[in-house]
Design a protein around this motif. Structure first.
Motif, PDB file in Angstrom:
ATOM      1  N   SER A 129       0.837  -1.209   0.000  1.00  0.00           N
ATOM      2  CA  SER A 129       0.000   0.000   0.000  1.00  0.00           C
ATOM      3  C   SER A 129       0.866   1.251   0.000  1.00  0.00           C
ATOM      4  O   SER A 129       0.510   2.264  -0.615  1.00  0.00           O
ATOM      5  CB  SER A 129      -0.950   0.005   1.208  1.00  0.00           C
ATOM      6  OG  SER A 129      -0.243   0.138   2.417  1.00  0.00           O
ATOM      7  N   GLN A 130       2.013   1.207   0.679  1.00  0.00           N
ATOM      8  CA  GLN A 130       2.933   2.344   0.645  1.00  0.00           C
ATOM      9  C   GLN A 130       3.527   2.520  -0.752  1.00  0.00           C
ATOM     10  O   GLN A 130       3.698   3.642  -1.225  1.00  0.00           O
ATOM     11  CB  GLN A 130       4.055   2.143   1.665  1.00  0.00           C
ATOM     12  CG  GLN A 130       3.620   2.287   3.115  1.00  0.00           C
ATOM     13  CD  GLN A 130       4.747   1.952   4.077  1.00  0.00           C
ATOM     14  OE1 GLN A 130       5.296   0.847   4.035  1.00  0.00           O
ATOM     15  NE2 GLN A 130       5.096   2.883   4.920  1.00  0.00           N
ATOM     16  N   MET A 153       1.842   6.898   2.333  1.00  0.00           N
ATOM     17  CA  MET A 153       3.228   6.517   2.113  1.00  0.00           C
ATOM     18  C   MET A 153       3.989   6.410   3.436  1.00  0.00           C
ATOM     19  O   MET A 153       4.924   5.624   3.565  1.00  0.00           O
ATOM     20  CB  MET A 153       3.909   7.525   1.184  1.00  0.00           C
ATOM     21  CG  MET A 153       5.174   6.977   0.535  1.00  0.00           C
ATOM     22  SD  MET A 153       5.797   8.007  -0.796  1.00  0.00           S
ATOM     23  CE  MET A 153       6.524   9.342   0.129  1.00  0.00           C
ATOM     24  N   ARG A 154       3.564   7.204   4.422  1.00  0.00           N
ATOM     25  CA  ARG A 154       4.192   7.112   5.752  1.00  0.00           C
ATOM     26  C   ARG A 154       3.676   5.915   6.536  1.00  0.00           C
ATOM     27  O   ARG A 154       4.123   5.663   7.655  1.00  0.00           O
ATOM     28  CB  ARG A 154       3.934   8.399   6.540  1.00  0.00           C
ATOM     29  CG  ARG A 154       4.686   9.613   6.008  1.00  0.00           C
ATOM     30  CD  ARG A 154       4.715  10.735   7.035  1.00  0.00           C
ATOM     31  NE  ARG A 154       3.385  11.143   7.421  1.00  0.00           N
ATOM     32  CZ  ARG A 154       2.718  12.161   6.871  1.00  0.00           C
ATOM     33  NH1 ARG A 154       3.273  12.847   5.890  1.00  0.00           N
ATOM     34  NH2 ARG A 154       1.517  12.475   7.286  1.00  0.00           N
ATOM     35  N   GLY A 155       2.696   5.200   5.969  1.00  0.00           N
ATOM     36  CA  GLY A 155       2.228   3.968   6.605  1.00  0.00           C
ATOM     37  C   GLY A 155       0.989   4.112   7.441  1.00  0.00           C
ATOM     38  O   GLY A 155       0.637   3.185   8.182  1.00  0.00           O
ATOM     39  N   GLY A 156       0.277   5.259   7.367  1.00  0.00           N
ATOM     40  CA  GLY A 156      -0.921   5.452   8.185  1.00  0.00           C
ATOM     41  C   GLY A 156      -1.980   4.399   7.928  1.00  0.00           C
ATOM     42  O   GLY A 156      -2.518   3.795   8.866  1.00  0.00           O
ATOM     43  N   GLU A 160      -2.770   0.690  10.269  1.00  0.00           N
ATOM     44  CA  GLU A 160      -4.097   0.394  10.806  1.00  0.00           C
ATOM     45  C   GLU A 160      -4.535  -1.013  10.403  1.00  0.00           C
ATOM     46  O   GLU A 160      -5.069  -1.768  11.216  1.00  0.00           O
ATOM     47  CB  GLU A 160      -5.092   1.436  10.277  1.00  0.00           C
ATOM     48  CG  GLU A 160      -6.362   1.531  11.083  1.00  0.00           C
ATOM     49  CD  GLU A 160      -7.115   2.839  10.875  1.00  0.00           C
ATOM     50  OE1 GLU A 160      -8.147   3.018  11.536  1.00  0.00           O
ATOM     51  OE2 GLU A 160      -6.672   3.666  10.049  1.00  0.00           O
ATOM     52  N   ILE A 161      -4.274  -1.377   9.147  1.00  0.00           N
ATOM     53  CA  ILE A 161      -4.639  -2.706   8.661  1.00  0.00           C
ATOM     54  C   ILE A 161      -3.791  -3.785   9.343  1.00  0.00           C
ATOM     55  O   ILE A 161      -4.294  -4.837   9.747  1.00  0.00           O
ATOM     56  CB  ILE A 161      -4.471  -2.778   7.127  1.00  0.00           C
ATOM     57  CG1 ILE A 161      -5.492  -1.865   6.434  1.00  0.00           C
ATOM     58  CG2 ILE A 161      -4.630  -4.211   6.627  1.00  0.00           C
ATOM     59  CD1 ILE A 161      -6.926  -2.219   6.692  1.00  0.00           C
ATOM     60  N   THR A 445      -1.687  -5.082   2.150  1.00  0.00           N
ATOM     61  CA  THR A 445      -0.322  -4.695   2.524  1.00  0.00           C
ATOM     62  C   THR A 445       0.747  -5.435   1.735  1.00  0.00           C
ATOM     63  O   THR A 445       1.916  -5.074   1.797  1.00  0.00           O
ATOM     64  CB  THR A 445      -0.099  -4.941   4.024  1.00  0.00           C
ATOM     65  OG1 THR A 445      -0.364  -6.320   4.325  1.00  0.00           O
ATOM     66  CG2 THR A 445      -1.017  -4.056   4.858  1.00  0.00           C
ATOM     67  N   GLY A 446       0.350  -6.487   1.004  1.00  0.00           N
ATOM     68  CA  GLY A 446       1.329  -7.215   0.202  1.00  0.00           C
ATOM     69  C   GLY A 446       1.904  -8.425   0.894  1.00  0.00           C
ATOM     70  O   GLY A 446       2.823  -9.064   0.372  1.00  0.00           O
ATOM     71  N   GLU A 447       1.384  -8.775   2.081  1.00  0.00           N
ATOM     72  CA  GLU A 447       1.843  -9.996   2.734  1.00  0.00           C
ATOM     73  C   GLU A 447       1.393 -11.218   1.949  1.00  0.00           C
ATOM     74  O   GLU A 447       1.955 -12.297   2.090  1.00  0.00           O
ATOM     75  CB  GLU A 447       1.319 -10.042   4.174  1.00  0.00           C
ATOM     76  CG  GLU A 447       2.050  -9.048   5.072  1.00  0.00           C
ATOM     77  CD  GLU A 447       1.229  -8.638   6.287  1.00  0.00           C
ATOM     78  OE1 GLU A 447       1.618  -9.007   7.404  1.00  0.00           O
ATOM     79  OE2 GLU A 447       0.215  -7.947   6.105  1.00  0.00           O
ATOM     80  N   ILE A 448       0.346 -11.030   1.133  1.00  0.00           N
ATOM     81  CA  ILE A 448      -0.110 -12.077   0.205  1.00  0.00           C
ATOM     82  C   ILE A 448      -0.189 -11.433  -1.177  1.00  0.00           C
ATOM     83  O   ILE A 448      -0.931 -10.467  -1.377  1.00  0.00           O
ATOM     84  CB  ILE A 448      -1.492 -12.616   0.614  1.00  0.00           C
ATOM     85  CG1 ILE A 448      -1.399 -13.311   1.976  1.00  0.00           C
ATOM     86  CG2 ILE A 448      -2.034 -13.572  -0.436  1.00  0.00           C
ATOM     87  CD1 ILE A 448      -2.720 -13.668   2.583  1.00  0.00           C
ATOM     88  N   THR A 449       0.615 -11.905  -2.102  1.00  0.00           N
ATOM     89  CA  THR A 449       0.643 -11.310  -3.440  1.00  0.00           C
ATOM     90  C   THR A 449       0.759 -12.402  -4.492  1.00  0.00           C
ATOM     91  O   THR A 449       1.011 -13.562  -4.193  1.00  0.00           O
ATOM     92  CB  THR A 449       1.856 -10.366  -3.609  1.00  0.00           C
ATOM     93  OG1 THR A 449       3.061 -11.112  -3.384  1.00  0.00           O
ATOM     94  CG2 THR A 449       1.793  -9.196  -2.663  1.00  0.00           C
TER      95      THR A 449
END
Length: 465
Positions: A129-130, A153-156, A160-161, A445-449
């Motif tokens: 997402s960043q 981009m700062r991870g806000g 949260e996710i 978040t890309g932990e699963i892609t």
């Protein structure tokens, strides 16, 4: 699999300019660049500290290509997580190509679209997402879209996710543990705490999903159709809003035969105004096509400005009842679209006459597109259609359609888990729905892609990023 070859691309826009920046990234980027860089102080580029800048020349076989500044970033402390070299050269397209071709002949390949940011993601410098926020930041053209992209981009958003996913993952582990001890009939997961967690997750997901309505218009701008009969001042209004002569203005009815679009920022929000052909009965083939496009643009818009000549309404021959019928038609056909009724040429109408018209058309807002009277008030009214409260409070706002779809799917699975808890569904069935919810969280978040997903995302990036 993380690539380990060396890539090169122009990081600044192509074409002539004062300077250009050429970026090289890879496992041996610094070692590759060192032989072709001659420092004015005789430094060996390969032995320099990270995050340093050096003046010298790019040289090929004793031929000086350009005087440059070379920035050195040693991995993993770089944007991509690899060794990175950035060459700031003069902005001649010839010089740019000569330097790029030099390194293409000596161990580099041309970077794919978004490959630098893709490597940053693969090397754990950014989550997905960043990484997507980088593209949004580059594309931001108003204050609001810039603010949202910077926050993401700062991870806000991803923080949260991740927090929700970690909590759900912890309970999922306890549920899975219960399955391993099914014969013992024990419960490791506190069901009351789990219900509280599910409730909190649903609240956050619903808030994020609802924010997409605001985020989407901030990111893409709010389309506004300016409609009305010919020669009421639609094009003059567009010019007044844009503060430039964008549309042709004349006293001849039907001058605007096609739609004209342009965008301005009001209060940090992008508004895309569409000046349309005047709506009337006509035998002119070209004008008829323009009028047809007018109704198409109304369909595409989110706000409709209906403009009329206020001075003409006062004339005895004007059919005020016909106007009311037309306005009612628009309201009935597009009930979800806010309708602003503007009475133009306020400079030609006395205060007493304006009061009289207000009694017949209560929602009439007077302006003078020619003198600018009422235009600022109109801008304030347009801002009222955008919920900027979340933006002012620095809340997380979703602007990405992919994130929105994953949030919807995650909410659906969490609600299934909630239903299962209420119905005392067996732990093995609960575990299936929890795994699915975790899957959709991980997609964001890309932990699963998947390779296809990454390809689709980074294909929309510019080459040098």
């Amino acid at each position: 699999m993380t690539p380990n070859d060396n890539i090169i691309a122009l990081a600044t826009p192509s074409g002539a300019g004062a300077i250009a920046v050429i970026r090289i990234s890879g496992k041996s980027a610094i070692a590759l660049a060192a032989p072709f860089f001659k420092s004015v102080r005789g430094k060996d580029l390969a032995k320099q500290k990270t995050h340093t800048i050096h003046l010298g020349h790019i040289v090929e076989n004793d031929r000086i290509l350009d005087e440059v500044l070379v920035s050195v970033f040693q991995g993993p402390n770089s944007y991509t997580g690899e060794d990175v070299v950035e060459i700031s050269c003069h902005g001649s397209p010839y010089i740019q190509q000569q330097i790029i071709q030099l390194f293409l002949r000596n161990g580099c390949r041309t970077a794919d679209a978004g490959e630098f940011t893709l490597r940053a993601f693969l090397n754990g410098k950014l989550d997905l997402s960043q990484a997507e926020a980088v593209a949004d930041l580059i594309a931001s053209d108003n204050e609001a879209s810039h603010q949202i992209a910077m926050q993401q981009m700062r991870g806000g958003f991803s923080n949260e996710i991740k927090k929700l996913r970690d909590e759900l993952l912890n309970f999922a582990s306890l549920i899975e543990l219960e399955l391993d001890f099914a014969e013992e009939d024990v419960e490791f997961a506190d069901r009351s705490q789990f219900k509280d967690l599910l409730r909190r997750i649903q609240e956050v997901l619903k808030r994020l999903i609802d924010s997409f309505a605001v985020g989407n218009v901030i990111k893409n701008g709010i389309p506004i159709a300016i409609v009305g009969e010919p020669n009421v001042g639609k094009s003059t209004l567009l010019n007044a809003l844009l503060n430039e002569e964008r549309a042709i203005v004349s006293a001849i009815a039907g001058t605007t035969r096609d739609t004209i679009e342009d965008e301005i920022s009001i209060g940090g929000i992008g508004f895309r105004f569409i000046d349309t052909a005047g709506i009337r009965d006509t035998k002119d083939v070209v004008e008829s096509i323009g009028i047809k496009k007018t109704f198409e643009k109304i369909e595409q818009s989110q706000v409709v400005i209906f403009m009329l000549d206020g001075s003409s309404v006062l004339k005895p021959e004007f059919d005020i009842e016909k106007l009311k019928v037309e306005l009612e038609k628009i309201k009935n056909k597009y009930p979800q679209k806010p309708l602003l009724i503007l009475g133009n040429k306020a400079d030609l109408i006395s205060a007493q006459e304006q009061d009289s018209l207000h009694q017949q058309i209560p929602n009439l807002h007077f302006i003078s597109a020619k003198t600018g009277e009422g235009v600022e008030t109109l801008k304030e009214r347009l801002l009222e259609f955008v919920n900027t409260g979340a933006l002012r409070n620095n809340e997380t706002i979703v602007t990405n359609t992919r994130h929105y779809n994953s949030l919807l799917k995650a909410l659906e699975e969490v609600e299934r888990v909630q239903f299962g808890m209420d119905e005392d569904t067996p732990a093995d069935l609960l575990a299936i729905d929890i795994r699915q919810a975790l899957f959709h969280f991980g997609e964001i978040t890309g932990e699963i892609t998947s390779d296809d997903l990454l390809g689709n995302i980074f294909a929309n990036f510019c080459i040098g990023k």
